[in-house]
Design an enzyme around this catalytic site. Structure first.
Site, PDB file in Angstrom:
ATOM      1  N   ARG A  59       6.296  81.674 -30.389  1.00  0.00           N
ATOM      2  CA  ARG A  59       5.552  82.807 -29.825  1.00  0.00           C
ATOM      3  C   ARG A  59       6.088  83.159 -28.433  1.00  0.00           C
ATOM      4  O   ARG A  59       6.221  84.340 -28.087  1.00  0.00           O
ATOM      5  CB  ARG A  59       4.065  82.461 -29.744  1.00  0.00           C
ATOM      6  CG  ARG A  59       3.202  83.632 -29.301  1.00  0.00           C
ATOM      7  CD  ARG A  59       1.732  83.397 -29.587  1.00  0.00           C
ATOM      8  NE  ARG A  59       0.940  84.477 -29.018  1.00  0.00           N
ATOM      9  CZ  ARG A  59      -0.070  84.300 -28.190  1.00  0.00           C
ATOM     10  NH1 ARG A  59      -0.418  83.076 -27.816  1.00  0.00           N
ATOM     11  NH2 ARG A  59      -0.749  85.321 -27.717  1.00  0.00           N
ATOM     12  N   HIS A  63       7.652  86.783 -27.230  1.00  0.00           N
ATOM     13  CA  HIS A  63       7.101  87.490 -26.075  1.00  0.00           C
ATOM     14  C   HIS A  63       8.128  87.654 -24.956  1.00  0.00           C
ATOM     15  O   HIS A  63       7.986  88.532 -24.113  1.00  0.00           O
ATOM     16  CB  HIS A  63       5.863  86.757 -25.548  1.00  0.00           C
ATOM     17  CG  HIS A  63       4.618  87.058 -26.327  1.00  0.00           C
ATOM     18  ND1 HIS A  63       3.459  87.518 -25.750  1.00  0.00           N
ATOM     19  CD2 HIS A  63       4.360  86.981 -27.661  1.00  0.00           C
ATOM     20  CE1 HIS A  63       2.538  87.706 -26.684  1.00  0.00           C
ATOM     21  NE2 HIS A  63       3.054  87.379 -27.849  1.00  0.00           N
ATOM     22  N   GLY A  69      14.211  92.076 -23.491  1.00  0.00           N
ATOM     23  CA  GLY A  69      15.363  91.295 -23.903  1.00  0.00           C
ATOM     24  C   GLY A  69      15.179  89.811 -23.669  1.00  0.00           C
ATOM     25  O   GLY A  69      14.311  89.374 -22.924  1.00  0.00           O
ATOM     26  N   THR A 192       2.986  81.911 -40.022  1.00  0.00           N
ATOM     27  CA  THR A 192       2.855  80.807 -40.970  1.00  0.00           C
ATOM     28  C   THR A 192       2.574  79.497 -40.252  1.00  0.00           C
ATOM     29  O   THR A 192       2.145  78.517 -40.859  1.00  0.00           O
ATOM     30  CB  THR A 192       4.123  80.665 -41.843  1.00  0.00           C
ATOM     31  OG1 THR A 192       3.899  79.685 -42.855  1.00  0.00           O
ATOM     32  CG2 THR A 192       5.326  80.236 -41.017  1.00  0.00           C
ATOM     33  N   THR A 247      -1.381  75.860 -45.099  1.00  0.00           N
ATOM     34  CA  THR A 247      -0.308  74.943 -44.680  1.00  0.00           C
ATOM     35  C   THR A 247       0.047  75.250 -43.222  1.00  0.00           C
ATOM     36  O   THR A 247       1.127  75.732 -42.928  1.00  0.00           O
ATOM     37  CB  THR A 247       0.943  75.099 -45.566  1.00  0.00           C
ATOM     38  OG1 THR A 247       1.389  76.470 -45.530  1.00  0.00           O
ATOM     39  CG2 THR A 247       0.651  74.698 -47.001  1.00  0.00           C
ATOM     40  N   ASP A 252       6.600  78.059 -44.082  1.00  0.00           N
ATOM     41  CA  ASP A 252       6.822  78.442 -45.468  1.00  0.00           C
ATOM     42  C   ASP A 252       6.346  79.879 -45.672  1.00  0.00           C
ATOM     43  O   ASP A 252       6.086  80.596 -44.700  1.00  0.00           O
ATOM     44  CB  ASP A 252       6.099  77.480 -46.422  1.00  0.00           C
ATOM     45  CG  ASP A 252       4.611  77.322 -46.091  1.00  0.00           C
ATOM     46  OD1 ASP A 252       4.038  78.255 -45.473  1.00  0.00           O
ATOM     47  OD2 ASP A 252       4.017  76.288 -46.443  1.00  0.00           O
TER      48      ASP A 252
END
Length: 324
Positions: A59, A63, A69, A192, A247, A252
């Site tokens: 994350r 960000h 960039g 995920t 999960t 996945d």
């Protein structure tokens, strides 16, 4: 004549796009041969002791790269004279484990090869290695980035998607950076792993409307479970829920399989399945994990090259949280 034109075109492309042309897979082969091992050792130790590290770092990378960039500008701390990116409202919830793993790797690399490796390269390589650790796909990370000398909170507005944004607006944010709808959906698959704070979706699970207690796009049992899990969110703003309840610690394609079942957590998750522009890709990735991994790898490699600074355009910070 044709050969000359090809040579001139190649030379012109090199001059117009120096950022990517100076990056390479073995950038630190001579200047810091231990680079890859130090990154791998650092992320392995951190992930084992703090299992949320992979999601936090992924994350943090997104960000950092999307607004201006991949330049490690999100790592810079504010000063009395400057409010940095990390103190923008949308970045206040970035988990500390992502920042910490970069600091640990930077400390080790400064001991091994001082003033050589940029914080931007550390973040990019650590993110890839952590994704792989959780079962995700391996992809090449080109190295040679420099760190930005600028980090301003005011430069973030409109460049990062928010959970409650309409899908059109989210698509536009990614499109403005050169990403297709399929690439945007693939990058959304980062959900995920990781978690979201209750405050991000409480308006969807409590008193949603006169007709519904919660957003009817939620699976009823899931919505009731969220109401219980987030019941004390006003007194405890740190309360959070896994983005993928099935999960949560494995990279996945189950996140995409959850969406048609009403098991998406955020409004933006629901939007991926209900919007006709994104739904085909959700269904594609839900049915074929290999297809998701391939699209995610390509999108991440593309994202890692956005707005890269090289050479004198940037610097190698002595500390990742301070501009030299």
């Amino acid at each position: 004549m044709t050969t000359i034109l090809i040579f001139l075109f190649t030379a012109l492309a090199f001059l117009l796009n120096p950022s990517e042309s100076r990056l390479s897979l073995d950038f630190y082969r001579q200047s810091c041969p231990q680079f890859s091992k130090i990154i791998q050792d650092t992320v392995t130790n951190k992930q084992i002791t703090s299992p949320t590290t992979a999601a936090a770092t992924l994350r943090l990378f997104l960000h950092d790269c999307l607004p201006n960039g991949c330049d490690a500008s999100v790592l810079v701390s504010s000063t009395a004279f400057n409010r940095a990116e990390r103190d923008h409202e949308i970045n206040l919830s970035l988990p500390g484990d992502g920042f910490d793993v970069v600091v640990r790797a930077k400390t080790a690399l400064e001991l091994a090869c001082p003033n050589t490796v940029s914080c931007a390269d550390i973040l990019a390589a650590a993110t890839r290695d952590l994704v792989v650790m959780l079962g995700g796909p391996y992809y090449n990370v080109y190295l040679g980035r420099r760190d930005s000398r600028i980090s301003k909170s005011s430069l973030i507005d409109g460049h990062l998607p928010k959970p409650a944004m309409p899908m059109s607006q989210i698509i536009e944010i990614f499109s403005s950076k050169g990403f297709t709808v399929e690439e945007m959906v693939a990058l959304s698959g980062a959900h995920t792993i990781g978690f979201s704070h209750c405050k991000e979706f409480t308006s969807d699970i409590y008193n949603y409307s006169k007709s519904f207690q919660y957003d009817p796009q939620y699976n009823p049992r899931f919505a009731q479970g969220l109401q219980k899990a987030c019941a004390d969110y006003r007194n405890n703003p740190t309360l959070s829920v896994f983005n993928d309840i099935m999960t949560p610690n494995k990279f996945d394609n189950v996140y995409f399989q959850n969406l048609p079942k009403g098991l998406g957590l955020l409004k933006s998750d629901h939007g991926l399945f209900t919007d006709p522009r994104t739904r085909p890709f959700v269904e594609k990735f839900a049915a074929d994990e290999k297809s998701f991994f391939q699209a995610f790898s390509q999108a991440m490699q593309k994202l890692s090259l956005v707005g890269v600074q090289t050479g004198r355009r940037g610097e190698i910070r002595h500390r990742c949280d301070q501009i030299n």
